[in-house]
Design a protein around this motif. Sequence first.
Motif, PDB file in Angstrom:
ATOM      1  N   ILE A   1       0.821  -1.210   0.000  1.00  0.00           N
ATOM      2  CA  ILE A   1       0.000   0.000   0.000  1.00  0.00           C
ATOM      3  C   ILE A   1       0.859   1.266   0.000  1.00  0.00           C
ATOM      4  N   GLY A   2       2.067   1.188   0.509  1.00  0.00           N
ATOM      5  CA  GLY A   2       2.963   2.343   0.541  1.00  0.00           C
ATOM      6  C   GLY A   2       3.312   2.883  -0.836  1.00  0.00           C
ATOM      7  N   PHE A   3       3.249   2.051  -1.856  1.00  0.00           N
ATOM      8  CA  PHE A   3       3.488   2.513  -3.220  1.00  0.00           C
ATOM      9  C   PHE A   3       2.347   3.414  -3.684  1.00  0.00           C
ATOM     10  N   ILE A   4       1.158   3.202  -3.148  1.00  0.00           N
ATOM     11  CA  ILE A   4      -0.023   3.973  -3.543  1.00  0.00           C
ATOM     12  C   ILE A   4      -0.156   5.236  -2.697  1.00  0.00           C
ATOM     13  N   ASP A   5       0.028   5.116  -1.383  1.00  0.00           N
ATOM     14  CA  ASP A   5      -0.196   6.271  -0.506  1.00  0.00           C
ATOM     15  C   ASP A   5       1.027   7.176  -0.363  1.00  0.00           C
TER      16      ASP A   5
ATOM     17  N   ILE B   1       6.099   4.921   0.451  1.00  0.00           N
ATOM     18  CA  ILE B   1       7.275   4.348  -0.201  1.00  0.00           C
ATOM     19  C   ILE B   1       7.526   5.213  -1.431  1.00  0.00           C
ATOM     20  N   PRO B   2       8.459   6.143  -1.334  1.00  0.00           N
ATOM     21  CA  PRO B   2       8.671   7.085  -2.444  1.00  0.00           C
ATOM     22  C   PRO B   2       9.363   6.427  -3.640  1.00  0.00           C
ATOM     23  N   LYS B   3       9.206   7.051  -4.788  1.00  0.00           N
ATOM     24  CA  LYS B   3       9.890   6.583  -5.991  1.00  0.00           C
ATOM     25  C   LYS B   3      11.393   6.737  -5.783  1.00  0.00           C
ATOM     26  N   LEU B   4      12.130   5.694  -6.105  1.00  0.00           N
ATOM     27  CA  LEU B   4      13.583   5.752  -6.002  1.00  0.00           C
ATOM     28  C   LEU B   4      14.164   6.139  -7.358  1.00  0.00           C
ATOM     29  N   GLU B   5      15.361   6.658  -7.325  1.00  0.00           N
ATOM     30  CA  GLU B   5      16.065   7.040  -8.551  1.00  0.00           C
ATOM     31  C   GLU B   5      17.024   5.924  -8.952  1.00  0.00           C
ATOM     32  N   GLY B   6      17.396   5.895 -10.212  1.00  0.00           N
ATOM     33  CA  GLY B   6      18.217   4.835 -10.770  1.00  0.00           C
ATOM     34  C   GLY B   6      19.563   4.623 -10.095  1.00  0.00           C
ATOM     35  N   ASP B   7      20.095   5.651  -9.430  1.00  0.00           N
ATOM     36  CA  ASP B   7      21.402   5.505  -8.785  1.00  0.00           C
ATOM     37  C   ASP B   7      21.300   5.013  -7.341  1.00  0.00           C
ATOM     38  N   GLN B   8      20.089   4.812  -6.841  1.00  0.00           N
ATOM     39  CA  GLN B   8      19.911   4.330  -5.474  1.00  0.00           C
ATOM     40  C   GLN B   8      20.003   2.801  -5.449  1.00  0.00           C
ATOM     41  N   PRO B   9      20.587   2.243  -4.373  1.00  0.00           N
ATOM     42  CA  PRO B   9      20.856   0.802  -4.329  1.00  0.00           C
ATOM     43  C   PRO B   9      19.619  -0.080  -4.491  1.00  0.00           C
ATOM     44  N   GLU B  10      18.469   0.337  -4.007  1.00  0.00           N
ATOM     45  CA  GLU B  10      17.276  -0.492  -4.064  1.00  0.00           C
ATOM     46  C   GLU B  10      16.380  -0.153  -5.258  1.00  0.00           C
ATOM     47  N   TYR B  11      16.895   0.612  -6.218  1.00  0.00           N
ATOM     48  CA  TYR B  11      16.073   1.057  -7.346  1.00  0.00           C
ATOM     49  C   TYR B  11      15.459  -0.101  -8.120  1.00  0.00           C
ATOM     50  N   ARG B  12      16.233  -1.112  -8.454  1.00  0.00           N
ATOM     51  CA  ARG B  12      15.704  -2.232  -9.247  1.00  0.00           C
ATOM     52  C   ARG B  12      14.598  -2.975  -8.490  1.00  0.00           C
ATOM     53  N   ALA B  13      14.777  -3.157  -7.186  1.00  0.00           N
ATOM     54  CA  ALA B  13      13.738  -3.814  -6.380  1.00  0.00           C
ATOM     55  C   ALA B  13      12.474  -2.953  -6.356  1.00  0.00           C
ATOM     56  N   TRP B  14      12.641  -1.632  -6.206  1.00  0.00           N
ATOM     57  CA  TRP B  14      11.491  -0.723  -6.244  1.00  0.00           C
ATOM     58  C   TRP B  14      10.806  -0.800  -7.612  1.00  0.00           C
ATOM     59  N   GLN B  15      11.585  -0.785  -8.675  1.00  0.00           N
ATOM     60  CA  GLN B  15      11.055  -0.796 -10.039  1.00  0.00           C
ATOM     61  C   GLN B  15      10.250  -2.075 -10.311  1.00  0.00           C
ATOM     62  N   ARG B  16      10.767  -3.218  -9.876  1.00  0.00           N
ATOM     63  CA  ARG B  16      10.048  -4.482 -10.059  1.00  0.00           C
ATOM     64  C   ARG B  16       8.722  -4.480  -9.316  1.00  0.00           C
ATOM     65  N   SER B  17       8.745  -4.034  -8.066  1.00  0.00           N
ATOM     66  CA  SER B  17       7.516  -4.001  -7.274  1.00  0.00           C
ATOM     67  C   SER B  17       6.492  -3.052  -7.881  1.00  0.00           C
ATOM     68  N   ASP B  18       6.934  -1.885  -8.307  1.00  0.00           N
ATOM     69  CA  ASP B  18       6.030  -0.910  -8.922  1.00  0.00           C
ATOM     70  C   ASP B  18       5.388  -1.502 -10.179  1.00  0.00           C
ATOM     71  N   ALA B  19       6.152  -2.189 -10.993  1.00  0.00           N
ATOM     72  CA  ALA B  19       5.623  -2.789 -12.221  1.00  0.00           C
ATOM     73  C   ALA B  19       4.592  -3.877 -11.913  1.00  0.00           C
ATOM     74  N   ILE B  20       4.860  -4.676 -10.902  1.00  0.00           N
ATOM     75  CA  ILE B  20       3.907  -5.719 -10.540  1.00  0.00           C
ATOM     76  C   ILE B  20       2.604  -5.108 -10.041  1.00  0.00           C
ATOM     77  N   ILE B  21       2.699  -4.079  -9.218  1.00  0.00           N
ATOM     78  CA  ILE B  21       1.490  -3.432  -8.705  1.00  0.00           C
ATOM     79  C   ILE B  21       0.695  -2.801  -9.846  1.00  0.00           C
ATOM     80  N   LYS B  22       1.387  -2.148 -10.788  1.00  0.00           N
ATOM     81  CA  LYS B  22       0.680  -1.598 -11.956  1.00  0.00           C
ATOM     82  C   LYS B  22      -0.048  -2.704 -12.702  1.00  0.00           C
ATOM     83  N   GLY B  23       0.581  -3.855 -12.854  1.00  0.00           N
ATOM     84  CA  GLY B  23      -0.072  -4.982 -13.507  1.00  0.00           C
ATOM     85  C   GLY B  23      -1.293  -5.455 -12.748  1.00  0.00           C
ATOM     86  N   TRP B  24      -1.171  -5.564 -11.415  1.00  0.00           N
ATOM     87  CA  TRP B  24      -2.319  -5.979 -10.610  1.00  0.00           C
ATOM     88  C   TRP B  24      -3.492  -5.018 -10.797  1.00  0.00           C
ATOM     89  N   ILE B  25      -3.186  -3.737 -10.755  1.00  0.00           N
ATOM     90  CA  ILE B  25      -4.256  -2.739 -10.833  1.00  0.00           C
ATOM     91  C   ILE B  25      -4.870  -2.685 -12.225  1.00  0.00           C
TER      92      ILE B  25
END
Length: 115
Positions: A65-69, A72-96
Motif C-alpha cells: 500500500i505504501g506505493f499507492i499512498d 514508499i517514495p519513488k527511487l532514482e536509478g542511482d539508489q541501491p534499491e532502485y531495481r527492487a522498487w522498479q520491479r515491485s512498482d511494475a507488478i502493482i501496476k499490472g495488478w491494478i
Amino acid sequence: MTGSEDVSTSGKDKATTPSFDPDSPYHIHPIDYPRHMHVNDSLNDNNYADWSREMNDFLVAKNRIGFIDGTIPKLEGDQPEYRAWQRSDAIIKGWITTTMEKDIRNSVKYATTVQ
C-alpha cells in the motif's frame, strides 16, 4: 566460503537484500505476477468504491500500500534499491490495470509509476 552459504551475485547475503526479505515491500513471491486478478469485479463506471476497497485491502495484505499512498517514495536509478522498487512498482501496476475494464485501463496504462 562453504557451498552451503547463500550469497547473491552482488555479494550481499540474500537475507539482507530487500527483495528476498518477506517483510519488505520489495519482496516478490513466486505467486506474485502482474496479470493475476485480485478483486471480485473489474473496475467499471459504476463500482469504484467497492473496487477501491478490495484493491486497498489486497495491497495492504501484500505489504504494497505504501506505493499507492506515497509512504514508499519513488527511487532514482542511482539508489541501491532502485531495481527492487522498479520491479515491485511494475507488478502493482499490472495488478491494478488487470482489474480494470479496457476503456479505463487504456487511460492509465502509460502512467510512469503506480502512484
